[in-house]
Design a protein around this motif. Structure first.
Motif, PDB file in Angstrom:
ATOM      1  N   PRO B  20       1.120  -1.007   0.059  1.00 28.24           N
ATOM      2  CA  PRO B  20      -0.059   0.032   0.024  1.00 28.24           C
ATOM      3  C   PRO B  20       0.876   1.204   0.063  1.00 28.24           C
ATOM      4  CG  PRO B  20      -0.279  -1.385   2.308  1.00 28.24           C
ATOM      5  CD  PRO B  20       0.500  -2.152   1.091  1.00 28.24           C
ATOM      6  N   ARG B  21       0.399   2.222  -0.409  1.00 28.79           N
ATOM      7  CA  ARG B  21       1.148   3.632  -0.593  1.00 28.79           C
ATOM      8  C   ARG B  21       0.127   4.817  -0.651  1.00 28.79           C
ATOM      9  NH1 ARG B  21       2.120   6.776  -5.168  1.00 28.79           N
ATOM     10  NH2 ARG B  21       1.501   5.842  -6.944  1.00 28.79           N
ATOM     11  N   LEU B  22       0.602   5.802  -0.410  1.00 22.87           N
ATOM     12  CA  LEU B  22      -0.439   6.939  -0.460  1.00 22.87           C
ATOM     13  C   LEU B  22       0.039   7.757  -1.775  1.00 22.87           C
ATOM     14  CD1 LEU B  22       0.193   9.097   2.806  1.00 22.87           C
ATOM     15  CD2 LEU B  22      -2.187   8.528   1.861  1.00 22.87           C
ATOM     16  N   ALA B  23      -1.079   8.091  -2.635  1.00 23.57           N
ATOM     17  CA  ALA B  23      -0.869   8.784  -3.786  1.00 23.57           C
ATOM     18  C   ALA B  23      -0.174  10.280  -3.310  1.00 23.57           C
ATOM     19  CB  ALA B  23      -2.087   8.754  -4.636  1.00 23.57           C
ATOM     20  N   LEU B  26       3.780  13.003   0.924  1.00 19.25           N
ATOM     21  CA  LEU B  26       3.378  12.820   2.443  1.00 19.25           C
ATOM     22  C   LEU B  26       3.022  14.225   2.833  1.00 19.25           C
ATOM     23  CD1 LEU B  26       2.873  11.068   4.788  1.00 19.25           C
ATOM     24  CD2 LEU B  26       5.180  11.376   5.375  1.00 19.25           C
ATOM     25  N   TRP B  29      -0.705  15.236   2.391  1.00 20.72           N
ATOM     26  CA  TRP B  29      -1.613  14.603   3.144  1.00 20.72           C
ATOM     27  C   TRP B  29      -1.735  15.059   4.624  1.00 20.72           C
ATOM     28  CZ3 TRP B  29      -5.408  11.700   1.195  1.00 20.72           C
ATOM     29  CH2 TRP B  29      -5.354  11.257  -0.071  1.00 20.72           C
ATOM     30  N   VAL B  87      -5.024  11.667 -14.275  1.00 17.28           N
ATOM     31  CA  VAL B  87      -3.709  10.957 -13.369  1.00 17.28           C
ATOM     32  C   VAL B  87      -3.771   9.483 -14.327  1.00 17.28           C
ATOM     33  CG1 VAL B  87      -3.451   9.786 -11.379  1.00 17.28           C
ATOM     34  CG2 VAL B  87      -4.061  12.184 -11.401  1.00 17.28           C
ATOM     35  N   MET B 174       5.146  10.293 -10.851  1.00 17.79           N
ATOM     36  CA  MET B 174       3.729  10.800 -10.587  1.00 17.79           C
ATOM     37  C   MET B 174       3.498  11.643  -9.402  1.00 17.79           C
ATOM     38  SD  MET B 174       1.843   9.148 -12.984  1.00 17.79           S
ATOM     39  CE  MET B 174       0.184   8.739 -12.159  1.00 17.79           C
ATOM     40  N   GLU B 178      -0.350  13.533  -8.721  1.00 21.19           N
ATOM     41  CA  GLU B 178      -0.823  12.682  -7.545  1.00 21.19           C
ATOM     42  C   GLU B 178      -1.137  13.838  -6.335  1.00 21.19           C
ATOM     43  OE1 GLU B 178      -0.147   8.237  -8.172  1.00 21.19           O
ATOM     44  OE2 GLU B 178       1.031   9.198  -6.803  1.00 21.19           O
ATOM     45  N   ALA B 182      -4.911  14.924  -5.148  1.00 25.18           N
ATOM     46  CA  ALA B 182      -5.185  14.668  -3.863  1.00 25.18           C
ATOM     47  C   ALA B 182      -5.773  16.155  -3.247  1.00 25.18           C
ATOM     48  CB  ALA B 182      -4.094  14.261  -3.006  1.00 25.18           C
TER      49      ALA B 182
END
Lengths: 93, 202
Positions: B20-23, B26, B29, B87, B174, B178, B182
């Motif tokens: 899993p990863r955050l788009a 960081l 977010w 995207v 990306m 991304e 977000a």
């Protein structure tokens, strides 16, 4: 590289069409004067679902670490819970 | 009759599963979390103030233009969808398509701004101001706070559009698109609570 993290054009188009249909549904409920307790409950549920699509699919948090998904979904659950509590408090007046 | 077991053809090896990863970045977010908390406090303040002024809030809410609000919901959802398509195009290394989708998002986002400005013009014509009532205070401050986020989101989208036209986004690179995406989705997410709360629920 992640090829599916943001879904496919087909999957996102289906979601977008569903989101627009849900918006039109709630709009027509309001236009028809369909309100009252159940109308508000239906509106809240539909709005929650729309937010979940944005968080999980559009923001791609479905593929994020669990903690981030829990924080963002938890935020939305908390906000709608507070709105519900305040609404019910208002009914008692 | 005996069932014969036909050996299945060997399956293609599954694509490597990523963790899993955050788009996006960081930092964005943490910024998004701060924004969500701020809007959350605003929403709670509105909901509980309303609970103490039900009649006033219901009467003044009825005067709002719900059609404009619903149209703006459609515009923001569509802009968000266009950003997702941008995207996806970047993931396919289709820079020109990516730029076109972003331009679509900018135009629909701008549509939101035009509708909102029309709504504010009508409100000011009716002498609605921050001090005219508790409902108007919330209506103007909440929607304007959100409006400012839409403006910032549009500035970010224009920067992304510029980046896409230069072919800056591609698989493995990306982060920029991304991160901007977000932020834009957060603006949409907040509206999906603000609109029913302030314009519809009574």
């Amino acid at each position: 590289m992640s090829t599916r993290m943001h879904g496919t054009p087909r999957s996102s188009t289906i979601l977008w069409v569903t989101l627009i249909l849900a918006t039109l549904l709630t709009w027509s409920m309001g236009a028809l004067g369909e309100t009252g307790r159940w109308g508000v409950a239906a509106l809240a549920v539909i709005s929650f679902w729309k937010g979940a699509v944005i968080i999980l699919d559009f923001m791609a948090l479905r593929h994020a670490p669990l903690l981030w998904r829990a924080i963002t979904m938890g935020w939305m659950i908390l906000v709608w819970a507070v709105i519900a509590i305040a609404y019910i408090k208002g009914l008692a007046q | 009759m005996e069932t014969s077991t036909v050996p299945l053809p060997p399956r293609a090896a599954p694509a490597p599963v990523e963790g899993p990863r955050l788009a996006g970045d960081l930092a964005i977010w943490f910024f998004i979390l701060a924004e969500l908390l701020a809007f959350g406090v605003f929403f709670a303040a509105y909901a509980f103030t309303r609970a103490n002024h039900i009649e006033l809030f219901n009467a003044e809410q009825a005067a709002l233009n719900r059609n404009a609000g619903a149209l703006n919901t459609v515009l923001l959802l569509t802009a968000s969808y266009f950003v997702v398509r941008a995207v996806q195009a970047a993931e396919r290394e289709a820079s020109r398509q990516c730029a076109s989708w972003l331009l679509g998002a900018i135009l629909t986002g701008f549509g939101f701004v035009v509708v909102k400005l029309g709504e504010y013009a009508a409100a000011f014509e009716h002498n609605i101001s921050l001090s005219s009532s508790p409902f108007h205070m919330f209506y103007l401050s909440l929607t304007f706070f959100h409006f400012m986020h839409v403006i910032l989101g549009l500035v970010i989208l224009v920067a992304m559009w510029n980046g896409a036209r230069q072919g800056r986004y591609r698989p493995g690179d990306m982060n920029g698109i991304e991160t901007g995406a977000a932020y834009w989705h957060m603006v949409d997410l907040v509206w999906l609570i603000l609109f029913p709360l302030v314009y519809v629920i009574h």
